[in-house]
Design a protein around this motif. Structure first.
Motif, PDB file in Angstrom:
ATOM      1  N   ARG A  65      60.502  17.356  25.912  1.00  0.00           N
ATOM      2  CA  ARG A  65      59.198  17.600  27.129  1.00  0.00           C
ATOM      3  C   ARG A  65      58.969  18.669  28.569  1.00  0.00           C
ATOM      4  O   ARG A  65      58.440  19.542  28.473  1.00  0.00           O
ATOM      5  CB  ARG A  65      57.834  16.370  27.041  1.00  0.00           C
ATOM      6  CG  ARG A  65      57.427  15.429  26.003  1.00  0.00           C
ATOM      7  CD  ARG A  65      56.622  14.051  26.704  1.00  0.00           C
ATOM      8  NE  ARG A  65      55.769  13.826  25.265  1.00  0.00           N
ATOM      9  CZ  ARG A  65      55.122  12.152  25.779  1.00  0.00           C
ATOM     10  NH1 ARG A  65      55.064  12.375  27.353  1.00  0.00           N
ATOM     11  NH2 ARG A  65      55.016  11.564  24.736  1.00  0.00           N
ATOM     12  N   GLN A  66      59.984  17.543  29.158  1.00  0.00           N
ATOM     13  CA  GLN A  66      60.281  18.840  30.095  1.00  0.00           C
ATOM     14  C   GLN A  66      60.955  19.851  29.955  1.00  0.00           C
ATOM     15  O   GLN A  66      60.298  20.961  30.535  1.00  0.00           O
ATOM     16  CB  GLN A  66      61.391  18.001  31.465  1.00  0.00           C
ATOM     17  CG  GLN A  66      61.764  18.700  32.323  1.00  0.00           C
ATOM     18  CD  GLN A  66      62.793  18.193  33.077  1.00  0.00           C
ATOM     19  OE1 GLN A  66      63.659  16.888  32.649  1.00  0.00           O
ATOM     20  NE2 GLN A  66      62.770  18.400  34.579  1.00  0.00           N
ATOM     21  N   LEU A  67      61.900  20.316  29.245  1.00  0.00           N
ATOM     22  CA  LEU A  67      62.122  21.310  28.745  1.00  0.00           C
ATOM     23  C   LEU A  67      60.853  22.247  28.087  1.00  0.00           C
ATOM     24  O   LEU A  67      61.112  23.308  28.581  1.00  0.00           O
ATOM     25  CB  LEU A  67      63.342  20.992  27.726  1.00  0.00           C
ATOM     26  CG  LEU A  67      64.887  20.552  28.179  1.00  0.00           C
ATOM     27  CD1 LEU A  67      65.992  20.325  27.149  1.00  0.00           C
ATOM     28  CD2 LEU A  67      65.835  21.419  29.143  1.00  0.00           C
ATOM     29  N   ASP A  68      60.301  21.914  27.140  1.00  0.00           N
ATOM     30  CA  ASP A  68      59.151  22.655  26.749  1.00  0.00           C
ATOM     31  C   ASP A  68      58.611  22.962  28.112  1.00  0.00           C
ATOM     32  O   ASP A  68      57.435  24.243  27.761  1.00  0.00           O
ATOM     33  CB  ASP A  68      58.564  21.854  25.577  1.00  0.00           C
ATOM     34  CG  ASP A  68      59.446  21.547  24.619  1.00  0.00           C
ATOM     35  OD1 ASP A  68      60.389  22.802  24.189  1.00  0.00           O
ATOM     36  OD2 ASP A  68      59.266  21.043  24.226  1.00  0.00           O
ATOM     37  N   THR A  69      58.280  22.387  29.525  1.00  0.00           N
ATOM     38  CA  THR A  69      56.801  22.520  29.710  1.00  0.00           C
ATOM     39  C   THR A  69      57.376  23.756  30.681  1.00  0.00           C
ATOM     40  O   THR A  69      56.715  24.713  30.946  1.00  0.00           O
ATOM     41  CB  THR A  69      56.809  21.053  31.150  1.00  0.00           C
ATOM     42  OG1 THR A  69      55.791  20.735  29.682  1.00  0.00           O
ATOM     43  CG2 THR A  69      55.779  21.695  30.876  1.00  0.00           C
ATOM     44  N   PHE A  70      58.373  22.970  31.230  1.00  0.00           N
ATOM     45  CA  PHE A  70      59.857  24.144  32.814  1.00  0.00           C
ATOM     46  C   PHE A  70      59.998  25.083  31.896  1.00  0.00           C
ATOM     47  O   PHE A  70      60.016  26.279  32.671  1.00  0.00           O
ATOM     48  CB  PHE A  70      60.322  23.097  33.114  1.00  0.00           C
ATOM     49  CG  PHE A  70      59.743  21.834  34.176  1.00  0.00           C
ATOM     50  CD1 PHE A  70      58.792  21.751  34.111  1.00  0.00           C
ATOM     51  CD2 PHE A  70      60.960  21.473  35.430  1.00  0.00           C
ATOM     52  CE1 PHE A  70      58.488  20.434  34.890  1.00  0.00           C
ATOM     53  CE2 PHE A  70      60.631  19.938  35.995  1.00  0.00           C
ATOM     54  CZ  PHE A  70      59.091  19.684  35.506  1.00  0.00           C
ATOM     55  N   GLY A  71      60.600  25.024  30.621  1.00  0.00           N
ATOM     56  CA  GLY A  71      61.314  26.719  30.017  1.00  0.00           C
ATOM     57  C   GLY A  71      60.036  27.349  29.395  1.00  0.00           C
ATOM     58  O   GLY A  71      60.219  28.317  30.436  1.00  0.00           O
TER      59      GLY A  71
END
Length: 210
Positions: A65-71
């Motif tokens: 989730r973090q990778l998707d959001t921050f990416g």
């Protein structure tokens, strides 16, 4: 013959466990996760095998989730300079949407977290180099990805230790202002190719990656 775990139920449980962990931190026991999912510790073990396997799955799910959001926040946009993109990304990462991820993965610096994901410190660094390189390529400076990441990580540690949002925000924007005044990679390379033979670069040139 015993029942086989059902993928859709398992995914729903994993979503609920990740929601809980992001809101409250990763628990040491299964009971808080069982309560949050409306099931029992026994059923969580049935679907995930062991407590540690469940906790690793929760970490991996939240990390994605973090990778998707921050990416997405770090992705270059044609309608704005990349320094403006980084400024907006910093505001979101350190704001209400981003803080649960920072808090949760900050736990992995502790011994228990390192046992669950021993390689996390390396992965948590290298994961962001690609998106930053791609974004910085839009201003001709993909080689600054390591420097930008180091500044972000350092200021996040500062913010975590001091809670001084105003000072860390100001420091990051001062850094972005300095990046805006750096020459592009191509013009920098041309400058050095025209330097007289035998001339030496200054320490400031070396430090800035030019």
């Amino acid at each position: 013959m015993g029942r086989r775990p059902q993928p859709r139920i398992k995914e729903r449980l994993l979503d609920a466990c990740a929601d809980y962990a992001l809101a409250h931190g990763l628990p040491d026991r299964l009971e808080p996760l069982a309560t949050a999912t409306g099931t029992s510790a026994r059923m969580l073990i049935y679907h995930f095998g062991t407590r540690d396997a469940l906790l690793r799955a929760v970490l991996g799910h939240a990390r994605q989730r973090q990778l998707d959001t921050f990416g997405d926040l770090l992705r270059a946009r044609p309608d704005e300079p990349y320094t403006a993109t980084l400024d907006r990304a910093w505001t979101s990462i350190t704001g209400l949407d981003g803080r649960p991820y920072l808090r949760m993965f900050g736990q992995l610096r502790e011994n228990t977290g390192q046992q669950l994901w021993p390689d996390f410190r390396r992965v948590a660094t290298t994961d962001w180099l690609g998106p930053l390189e791609e974004g910085l390529r839009s201003i001709g400076r993909p080689e600054l990805a390591t420097l930008v990441l180091a500044v972000i990580r350092g200021l996040l540690m500062d913010l975590d230790a001091t809670a001084d949002t105003a000072r860390t925000d100001r420091a990051f924007r001062d850094f972005l202002a300095a990046v805006e005044h750096l020459p592009s990679g191509d013009s920098s390379a041309a400058h050095h190719s025209q330097a007289p033979a035998g001339s030496s670069t200054t320490s400031a040139d070396t430090a800035s990656g030019t």
